[in-house]
Motif scaffolding. Structure first.
Motif, short mmCIF file in Angstrom:
data_model
loop_
_atom_site.label_atom_id
_atom_site.label_comp_id
_atom_site.label_asym_id
_atom_site.label_seq_id
_atom_site.Cartn_x
_atom_site.Cartn_y
_atom_site.Cartn_z
N LYS A 4 -114.89 29.71 49.13
CA LYS A 4 -113.98 30.72 49.64
C LYS A 4 -112.69 30.05 50.13
CE LYS A 4 -114.55 34.93 52.31
NZ LYS A 4 -115.27 35.56 53.41
N ASN A 5 -111.53 30.63 49.85
CA ASN A 5 -110.22 30.11 50.27
C ASN A 5 -109.97 28.67 49.80
OD1 ASN A 5 -109.81 32.51 51.67
ND2 ASN A 5 -110.89 31.70 53.46
N SER A 6 -110.54 28.31 48.68
CA SER A 6 -110.35 26.96 48.18
C SER A 6 -110.25 27.02 46.66
CB SER A 6 -111.54 26.09 48.58
OG SER A 6 -111.59 24.93 47.78
N LYS A 7 -109.53 26.04 46.10
CA LYS A 7 -109.43 26.00 44.64
C LYS A 7 -110.47 25.06 44.06
CE LYS A 7 -104.71 27.49 44.25
NZ LYS A 7 -103.37 27.06 44.52
N LYS A 8 -111.35 24.52 44.92
CA LYS A 8 -112.36 23.58 44.42
C LYS A 8 -113.45 24.31 43.65
CE LYS A 8 -112.07 19.79 47.66
NZ LYS A 8 -112.48 19.39 48.98
N MET A 9 -113.66 23.90 42.41
CA MET A 9 -114.70 24.50 41.59
C MET A 9 -116.04 23.86 41.94
SD MET A 9 -115.37 26.74 39.29
CE MET A 9 -113.82 27.20 38.54
N ILE A 10 -117.02 24.67 42.31
CA ILE A 10 -118.36 24.14 42.62
C ILE A 10 -119.14 23.91 41.33
CG2 ILE A 10 -120.56 24.59 43.78
CD1 ILE A 10 -119.07 26.25 45.82
N GLY A 11 -119.04 24.85 40.42
CA GLY A 11 -119.78 24.67 39.16
C GLY A 11 -119.67 25.88 38.26
N HIS A 12 -120.20 25.72 37.07
CA HIS A 12 -120.21 26.81 36.08
C HIS A 12 -121.66 27.09 35.69
CE1 HIS A 12 -115.91 26.52 34.98
NE2 HIS A 12 -116.08 25.24 35.26
N VAL A 13 -121.97 28.37 35.52
CA VAL A 13 -123.27 28.75 34.94
C VAL A 13 -122.97 29.55 33.68
CG1 VAL A 13 -125.46 29.95 35.29
CG2 VAL A 13 -124.35 28.83 37.22
N TYR A 14 -123.64 29.17 32.60
CA TYR A 14 -123.49 29.83 31.31
C TYR A 14 -124.69 30.74 31.12
CZ TYR A 14 -124.48 29.72 26.23
OH TYR A 14 -124.80 30.03 24.95
N VAL A 31 -123.31 23.46 34.66
CA VAL A 31 -122.74 22.14 35.00
C VAL A 31 -122.06 22.30 36.35
CG1 VAL A 31 -120.71 22.54 33.53
CG2 VAL A 31 -121.24 20.24 34.29
N PHE A 32 -122.43 21.42 37.30
CA PHE A 32 -121.89 21.51 38.64
C PHE A 32 -121.04 20.29 38.96
CE2 PHE A 32 -123.30 25.25 41.06
CZ PHE A 32 -123.89 25.93 40.01
N ASN A 33 -120.10 20.48 39.88
CA ASN A 33 -119.24 19.41 40.37
C ASN A 33 -120.11 18.45 41.19
OD1 ASN A 33 -117.45 17.88 41.91
ND2 ASN A 33 -115.99 19.56 42.14
N PRO A 34 -120.16 17.15 40.83
CA PRO A 34 -121.02 16.21 41.56
C PRO A 34 -120.78 16.19 43.07
CG PRO A 34 -120.13 15.17 39.59
CD PRO A 34 -119.47 16.52 39.70
N LYS A 35 -119.56 16.59 43.51
CA LYS A 35 -119.29 16.62 44.96
C LYS A 35 -120.19 17.61 45.69
CE LYS A 35 -114.41 15.50 44.70
NZ LYS A 35 -113.19 16.12 44.27
N GLY A 40 -128.32 22.93 46.94
CA GLY A 40 -129.01 24.15 46.51
C GLY A 40 -128.08 25.18 45.87
N TYR A 41 -126.80 24.82 45.67
CA TYR A 41 -125.87 25.81 45.09
C TYR A 41 -126.25 26.21 43.66
CZ TYR A 41 -122.67 24.53 48.94
OH TYR A 41 -122.11 24.30 50.17
N ALA A 42 -126.67 25.22 42.87
CA ALA A 42 -127.05 25.53 41.48
C ALA A 42 -128.28 26.43 41.47
CB ALA A 42 -127.31 24.24 40.71
N THR A 43 -129.23 26.12 42.34
CA THR A 43 -130.44 26.94 42.43
C THR A 43 -130.08 28.38 42.79
OG1 THR A 43 -131.67 25.00 43.16
CG2 THR A 43 -132.69 27.13 43.60
#
Ligand code: COA
Length: 120
Positions: A4-14, A31-35, A40-43
């Motif tokens: 939220k309020n950030s341009k940082k991409m956490i990841g993509h789900v296809y 594919v998620f951003n290693p940062k 648990g965000y991908a989960t």
């Protein structure tokens, strides 16, 4: 998926339907951003996609493939209660040797049926 309020991409789900459509099979990938690994965000994202697939798209079966060496990926699929159904030998390659030969990788095939899905 962004913070939220950030341009940082956490990841993509296809998530896409496989052919033929009457089989109502959908495939999930990510594919998620290693940062942002290990939170648990991908989960969480994939759980919501499974919910969307079964409830909104009326999927019969949701499938995924993971490189056998990619433990983080297949552990994620197991956290989603997906079942390992296959070990596919040398079915994909992403790189070639300097003399142009494919470097083959094995994959596991995972799936979950609508009748097995227990919700988020
Ligand atoms: C596959 C990938 C998305 C997994 O990322 P991840 O960070 O392990 O997954 P999550 O965001 O769900 O985090 C899970 C980890 O956080 C921990 N965690 C912390 N809080 C959590 C929570 N609330 N819920 C679930 N897990 C949580 C889990 O214990 C787990 O750690 P562990 O593996 O040490 O047990 C990531 O490695 C990736 O993008 N890889 C590159 C792309 C790729 O390989 N794609 C797949 C091609 S086959």
């Amino acid at each position: 998926m962004c913070l939220k309020n950030s341009k940082k991409m956490i990841g993509h789900v296809y998530f896409a339907q496989s052919e033929p459509p009457q089989f109502r099979t959908w495939e999930i990938g990510y594919v998620f951003n290693p940062k942002f690994y290990g939170n648990g965000y991908a989960t969480e994202a994939c759980k919501r996609i499974l919910q969307y697939g079964f409830q909104n798209e009326k999927a019969h079966r949701i499938v995924a493939e993971a490189n056998v060496k990619n433990q983080a990926s297949w552990k994620l699929l197991e956290r989603l209660s997906m079942r390992r159904e296959a070990h596919m030998f040398q079915n994909v390659f992403f790189k070639k040797t300097s003399d142009g030969k494919p470097i083959w990788n094995d994959s596991y095939g995972y799936a979950i049926l609508s009748t097995e899905y227990k919700g988020v």
